[in-house]
Design an enzyme around this catalytic site. Structure first.
Site, PDB file in Angstrom:
ATOM      1  CG  ASP A  30      -3.679   4.623  -2.159  1.00  0.00           C
ATOM      2  OD1 ASP A  30      -2.964   3.493  -1.784  1.00  0.00           O
ATOM      3  OD2 ASP A  30      -4.596   4.849  -1.337  1.00  0.00           O
ATOM      4  CG  ASP A  85      -1.877   1.168   1.368  1.00  0.00           C
ATOM      5  OD1 ASP A  85      -2.160   1.797   0.211  1.00  0.00           O
ATOM      6  OD2 ASP A  85      -2.493   1.475   2.457  1.00  0.00           O
TER       7      ASP A  85
END
Length: 410
Positions: A300, A96
């Site tokens: 992201d 992430d």
């Protein structure tokens, strides 16, 4: 000998000769595995993003971008295999770039669903140091993870970090318990971290050495890779069947893979010191500019959808033929036009997402309709998640505080 000064120049010019040299210098790859239990759930992914960035309940600004929460539907599509401890205990972790912390469940997490995950057992590691420091992350909807901090050996790909700080989750709320991944492998900047040691100097004496508080900080401070960059490729499912590289995606630390993209990388400067956030100059649909849609976006890997501020999301969804359903969110006819693309102008270059990728799974309560990959946030920053990254190779350059983007090779 430090290699960053020369290899980073390669990332700036993105020349093939430099990139090949960086690969030869010892870059490290970590495959991203496809979740075999994957079920598309656009509503859950949209809500997850709002929770992740603190907008589902309009959290205070300092909470923006904290630890992600995965919704109750098993909708995490990519994960990496990571080892913690000696010998390493293996975990499926969400890779992430939208968060900074590393955490996994502990043996104290005794909920029956927590037991379905891999849990870290300190009694099985000869190198662990458990700290008394409590650790907790709370979100506006009441979702939480809490436990205590620990330090141990971290392994991923061929990289080893001796003293890595991580969170041991003793308690998880239902959103985490229902997730197919075990925890989170944050690759954001240290300033975003929620893991704080109460006595850092005392902890360093315990482990007889420096402690790294984030994975990204560890890689940089230990100079474990030939260049302070990492490249991300996410498989889009429509590549050639005989692709020799195979796999469902890949993070490559210390270099990039030129076989995964077309042309040259365009490097965009980071506009916020905590996030992989860059400027978007404009948006076009099928080559026609959409007025009033510009700003900044976070790249992201831990988000699925394309997220826009509310007014912009309305404009984009209307343009692609979507409507807002009071129960289901943004939906559009499954047989919508899937030719053409939505294009984002960044750094004077255009980066596309195919219109076919904007039509997601079917809406069970509304026959003939599918969910839109475009969703809204009450915030003022866009988020480009996996829908964008599957269409564009992304390089995260730490030393030069920039993100490089190029269209993927199909």
């Amino acid at each position: 000998m430090r290699l960053w000064s020369t290899t980073t120049l390669c990332s700036l010019v993105a020349s093939a000769s430099c990139i090949v040299a960086a690969n030869a210098a010892g870059a490290f790859r970590i495959p991203i595995h496809k979740n075999t239990h994957y079920r598309p759930n656009t509503r859950a992914r949209a809500f997850k993003t709002l929770k992740k960035y603190g907008h589902h309940n309009r959290l205070r600004a300092r909470d923006f971008g904290r630890q992600p929460i995965t919704d109750v539907e098993n909708d995490v599509e990519y994960y990496g295999i990571v080892g913690i401890g000696t010998p390493p205990q293996m975990f499926k972790l969400d890779m992430d770039t939208g968060s900074s912390d590393l955490w996994v469940p502990s043996m104290k997490c005794d909920h029956h669903k927590c037991k379905l995950h891999s849990r870290f057992d300190p009694s099985m590691s000869s190198t662990v140091t458990e700290l008394g420091t409590p650790w907790k992350i709370a979100y506006g909807d009441g979702s939480t993870v809490s436990g205590h901090l620990a330090i141990d050996r971290l392994e991923f790909s061929e990289i080893t970090i001796p003293n890595q700080l991580f969170g041991m989750a003793d308690r998880e709320s239902s959103a985490f318990l229902e997730d197919v991944v075990d925890g989170v492998f944050g690759l954001g900047f240290p300033g975003l971290s929620a893991l704080v040691m109460e006595d850092a100097a005392g902890a360093e004496r315990l482990v007889n050495g420096p402690i790294s508080d984030t994975v990204l900080g560890s890689i940089m401070s230990h100079e474990l890779i030939p260049a302070p960059i990492f490249g991300v490729w996410l498989g889009n499912g429509d590549g050639p069947a005989n692709d020799p590289n195979g796999g469902d995606g890949e993070f490559i630390f210390g270099s990039i893979d030129t076989t995964r993209f077309e042309g040259d990388l365009t490097y965009l400067p980071i506009t916020h010191p905590k996030f992989w956030q860059v400027k978007v100059q404009g948006v076009m649909l099928d080559g026609v500019e959409m007025s009033g849609i510009h700003g900044e976006t976070i790249i992201d890997t831990g988000t699925t959808l394309l997220v826009f501020p509310i007014a912009q999301a309305k404009k984009v969804n209307k343009a692609i033929g979507a409507k807002s359903d009071p129960w289901e969110g943004w939906i559009l006819p499954c047989d919508s036009n899937q030719d053409g693309s939505i294009d984002f102008v960044m750094g004077g270059k255009t980066f596309s997402v195919r219109r076919k990728d904007l039509v997601r799974e079917k809406v069970k309560t509304n026959p003939g309709y599918c969910y839109s990959a475009v969703t809204a946030t009450p915030g003022d920053v866009m988020v480009f998640g996996d829908v964008f990254i599957r269409n564009n190779y992304c390089v995260f350059d730490v030393e030069n505080m920039s993100v490089g983007i190029a269209p993927i090779r199909r």
